[in-house]
Design a protein around this motif. Structure first.
Motif, PDB file in Angstrom:
ATOM      1  N   THR A 282      -4.768 -12.587   4.168  1.00  0.00           N
ATOM      2  CA  THR A 282      -4.087 -11.496   4.845  1.00  0.00           C
ATOM      3  C   THR A 282      -5.014 -10.948   5.935  1.00  0.00           C
ATOM      4  N   ASP A 283      -4.566  -9.924   6.647  1.00  0.00           N
ATOM      5  CA  ASP A 283      -5.347  -9.326   7.738  1.00  0.00           C
ATOM      6  C   ASP A 283      -5.536  -7.831   7.477  1.00  0.00           C
ATOM      7  N   PHE A 284      -6.658  -7.316   8.016  1.00  0.00           N
ATOM      8  CA  PHE A 284      -6.988  -5.905   7.839  1.00  0.00           C
ATOM      9  C   PHE A 284      -7.242  -5.248   9.193  1.00  0.00           C
ATOM     10  N   ASP A 285      -7.083  -3.930   9.191  1.00  0.00           N
ATOM     11  CA  ASP A 285      -7.404  -3.123  10.365  1.00  0.00           C
ATOM     12  C   ASP A 285      -8.212  -1.911   9.895  1.00  0.00           C
ATOM     13  N   ILE A 286      -9.322  -1.643  10.580  1.00  0.00           N
ATOM     14  CA  ILE A 286     -10.173  -0.488  10.263  1.00  0.00           C
ATOM     15  C   ILE A 286     -10.178   0.458  11.458  1.00  0.00           C
ATOM     16  N   ALA A 287      -9.967   1.746  11.190  1.00  0.00           N
ATOM     17  CA  ALA A 287      -9.939   2.750  12.260  1.00  0.00           C
ATOM     18  C   ALA A 287     -10.742   3.980  11.826  1.00  0.00           C
ATOM     19  N   PHE A 288     -11.431   4.604  12.787  1.00  0.00           N
ATOM     20  CA  PHE A 288     -12.188   5.829  12.510  1.00  0.00           C
ATOM     21  C   PHE A 288     -11.236   7.021  12.419  1.00  0.00           C
ATOM     22  N   MET A 289     -11.454   7.863  11.380  1.00  0.00           N
ATOM     23  CA  MET A 289     -10.594   9.015  11.184  1.00  0.00           C
ATOM     24  C   MET A 289     -11.305  10.319  11.552  1.00  0.00           C
ATOM     25  N   GLU A 290     -12.433  10.609  10.909  1.00  0.00           N
ATOM     26  CA  GLU A 290     -13.121  11.867  11.173  1.00  0.00           C
ATOM     27  C   GLU A 290     -14.563  11.787  10.717  1.00  0.00           C
ATOM     28  N   ASN A 303      -4.014  -2.870   5.187  1.00  0.00           N
ATOM     29  CA  ASN A 303      -3.616  -4.267   5.006  1.00  0.00           C
ATOM     30  C   ASN A 303      -2.418  -4.525   5.914  1.00  0.00           C
ATOM     31  N   ILE A 304      -2.663  -5.139   7.063  1.00  0.00           N
ATOM     32  CA  ILE A 304      -1.601  -5.354   8.046  1.00  0.00           C
ATOM     33  C   ILE A 304      -1.037  -6.773   7.978  1.00  0.00           C
ATOM     34  N   GLY A 305      -1.473  -7.565   7.000  1.00  0.00           N
ATOM     35  CA  GLY A 305      -0.965  -8.927   6.855  1.00  0.00           C
ATOM     36  C   GLY A 305       0.293  -8.989   6.007  1.00  0.00           C
ATOM     37  N   ASN A 306       0.672 -10.219   5.626  1.00  0.00           N
ATOM     38  CA  ASN A 306       1.898 -10.443   4.857  1.00  0.00           C
ATOM     39  C   ASN A 306       1.634 -10.789   3.406  1.00  0.00           C
ATOM     40  N   ASN A 307       0.388 -10.652   2.967  1.00  0.00           N
ATOM     41  CA  ASN A 307       0.039 -10.914   1.578  1.00  0.00           C
ATOM     42  C   ASN A 307      -0.767  -9.759   1.035  1.00  0.00           C
ATOM     43  N   GLY A 308      -0.652  -9.533  -0.271  1.00  0.00           N
ATOM     44  CA  GLY A 308      -1.456  -8.508  -0.908  1.00  0.00           C
ATOM     45  C   GLY A 308      -2.895  -8.960  -1.057  1.00  0.00           C
ATOM     46  N   ALA A 309      -3.794  -7.994  -1.226  1.00  0.00           N
ATOM     47  CA  ALA A 309      -5.214  -8.269  -1.412  1.00  0.00           C
ATOM     48  C   ALA A 309      -5.686  -7.550  -2.664  1.00  0.00           C
ATOM     49  N   ASN A 310      -6.415  -8.270  -3.512  1.00  0.00           N
ATOM     50  CA  ASN A 310      -6.916  -7.710  -4.759  1.00  0.00           C
ATOM     51  C   ASN A 310      -8.422  -7.537  -4.682  1.00  0.00           C
ATOM     52  N   PRO A 337      -1.867  -3.543  -1.518  1.00  0.00           N
ATOM     53  CA  PRO A 337      -0.662  -4.321  -1.177  1.00  0.00           C
ATOM     54  C   PRO A 337      -0.471  -4.399   0.330  1.00  0.00           C
ATOM     55  N   LYS A 338       0.353  -5.328   0.753  1.00  0.00           N
ATOM     56  CA  LYS A 338       0.612  -5.452   2.182  1.00  0.00           C
ATOM     57  C   LYS A 338       1.335  -4.205   2.690  1.00  0.00           C
ATOM     58  N   GLY A 339       0.933  -3.741   3.873  1.00  0.00           N
ATOM     59  CA  GLY A 339       1.508  -2.537   4.459  1.00  0.00           C
ATOM     60  C   GLY A 339       0.887  -1.246   3.968  1.00  0.00           C
ATOM     61  N   ASP A 340      -0.040  -1.311   3.030  1.00  0.00           N
ATOM     62  CA  ASP A 340      -0.646  -0.101   2.474  1.00  0.00           C
ATOM     63  C   ASP A 340      -2.021   0.115   3.104  1.00  0.00           C
ATOM     64  N   TYR A 341      -2.559   1.355   2.910  1.00  0.00           N
ATOM     65  CA  TYR A 341      -3.889   1.654   3.434  1.00  0.00           C
ATOM     66  C   TYR A 341      -4.586   2.624   2.500  1.00  0.00           C
TER      67      TYR A 341
END
Length: 450
Positions: A282-290, A303-310, A337-341
């Motif tokens: 799957t693919d991930f995205d990291i962004a700075f918040m504060e 998790n911006i991909g189409n598969n879950g990551a454990n 899970p996919k689509g979660d953060y």
């Protein structure tokens, strides 16, 4: 007259020489025939297998029989393999059969066996296998050779040699390539290949699931490709591909009809299956918040991909621009899970402040196919000067920019104070004038009352 006699004499001599040479030729022919025609027979009893296929091992049983009136001693039988036959390692090519008795004796007949190989690229047909019989006896020598007819059956055959991918990512368009190899001994003509996945989980995009190949030569491989796609919500797992290959298997079938002889073409079908896994990475995205006042940086991990990551773990590896000052350099996030953060916090110290610095992260996780994966991500992070740590250095242009900032701030503050003071003076004047006007009104009212 004498001249004519000379001519006649010469003609007589030539005729005599011709007759002599003819007699000598006849004698030599008889002699040769007598050496080859001593009542010896060389026959093929059988071949195994019959017919033999290309690439197989052929065993032949050869019968040697003496029907003559004399014994033949020290006899040898030899085969000399030529294409499409070949010698095999460890197999003999010469056999000593001893004495062949004359026709009235029991040992007049011998049977010998030989094994040879068949080349892979031979076509169907009948081929000669050369056999030699000779003796080394001075008493009654013989030397014969025969060609035994061997039947070779060359049939067409094919197989799916490979599939270029083992895993498909849900929702990701992939080129699926099948390699069809001709493993037979005749060209494959008018081949048709098709495939189908269980419950249509995998479907072709932009074309059907059938491809045609006009010709595949012996030993060659033809590639057929399909653009395929799976649904993004496909459950990870192993799915079956059913593959069907059909091609012409031409046989000449002579049938008496009104139209005469016809050629019957039969289709040969090869069915096979393979497994292909859907899921995986799957693919991930990291962004700075504060950033907190204590220097803790907070990041979002999606998790911006189409598969879950454990068992997701985010780490800040050793690098030049940033250092983890307090706590661990890794944060365990659990399953994502996919689509979660989720979020991850790190106490970071930059090598310098007041500018953007690249920071590298490592994300390790277990993909849906059970394999541990590591993905790297780099983002640009601003090192804030308001939290200048001890030992950090400002960039060279920071002193000038700080002075300009302070000067502008002082000017703004002075202007604000000046305008505030002016406004205050105005209010005081208005109040004083209003008080004077009130006193004058009261005095006029007293005079009127008196």
């Amino acid at each position: 007259m004498a001249f004519k006699q000379i001519i006649i004499f010469i003609c007589v001599i030539i005729l005599s020489l011709s007759l002599c040479s003819g007699n000598a030729l006849a004698e030599s022919t008889l002699s040769a025939n007598s050496s080859l025609d001593k009542g010896l027979n060389i026959d093929l009893l059988n071949q195994d297998p019959d017919p033999v296929s290309p690439g197989d091992v052929l065993e032949v049983r050869i019968s040697i029989e003496n029907t003559g009136y004399k014994d033949i001693e020290n006899c040898f039988v030899e085969i000399k393999p030529e294409y499409p036959f070949k010698a095999l390692s460890g197999e003999k090519l010469v056999e000593n059969i001893g004495t062949l008795g004359k026709r009235s004796e029991d040992d007049r007949r011998k049977v010998v066996k030989f094994k040879v190989g068949i080349e892979n690229d031979v076509n169907e047909g009948e081929y000669p296998l050369k056999v030699y019989l000779y003796s080394t006896s001075n008493k009654n020598k013989v030397s014969l050779n025969r060609e035994l007819t061997i039947d070779i059956d060359s049939e067409s055959n094919a197989e799916i040699e490979y599939i270029n991918v083992e895993k498909l990512i849900p929702g990701e368009k992939t080129k699926l390539i099948f390699g069809i190899k001709n493993v037979g001994n005749s060209p494959l003509k008018n081949s048709m290949f098709s495939w189908e996945c269980t419950s249509d989980v995998i479907l072709p995009v932009g074309s059907s699931n059938v491809k045609h190949v006009n010709l595949i030569d012996v030993g060659e491989t033809a590639n057929v490709s399909f653009d395929v796609l799976t649904n993004v919500n496909t459950k990870p797992g192993l799915y079956k591909l059913d593959m069907i290959l059909t091609y012409d298997d031409i046989e000449e079938l002579k049938t008496i009809t009104e139209g005469g002889t016809i050629e019957n073409q039969k289709r040969k079908t090869i069915e096979s299956k393979a497994g292909i896994y859907i899921g995986g990475t799957t693919d991930f995205d990291i962004a700075f918040m504060e950033k907190s006042p204590t220097g803790a940086y907070t990041f979002s991990v999606s998790n911006i991909g189409n598969n879950g990551a454990n068992s997701v773990k985010v780490s800040v590896p050793l690098q030049a621009n940033w250092t983890v000052t307090d706590g661990s350099n890794s944060v365990v996030l659990g399953n994502l899970p996919k689509g979660d953060y989720t979020i991850a916090d790190f106490n970071l110290e930059p090598i310098t402040v007041g500018q953007d610095l690249p920071i590298k992260f490592e994300i390790s996780y277990t993909s849906s196919d059970g394999i541990r994966q590591i993905e790297e991500s780099v983002l640009s992070l601003y090192a804030s000067p308001s939290t200048l740590p001890v030992g950090s250095k400002l960039p060279e242009e920071s002193s000038g920019s700080s002075f300009s900032y302070k000067l502008v701030s002082l000017i703004l503050l002075g202007a604000a104070g000046f305008f505030g003071y002016k406004k205050y003076q105005k209010r005081v004047k208005e109040k004083n004038s209003q008080g004077n006007w009130t006193d004058e009104s009261q005095m006029e009212e007293k005079k009127t009352g008196e």
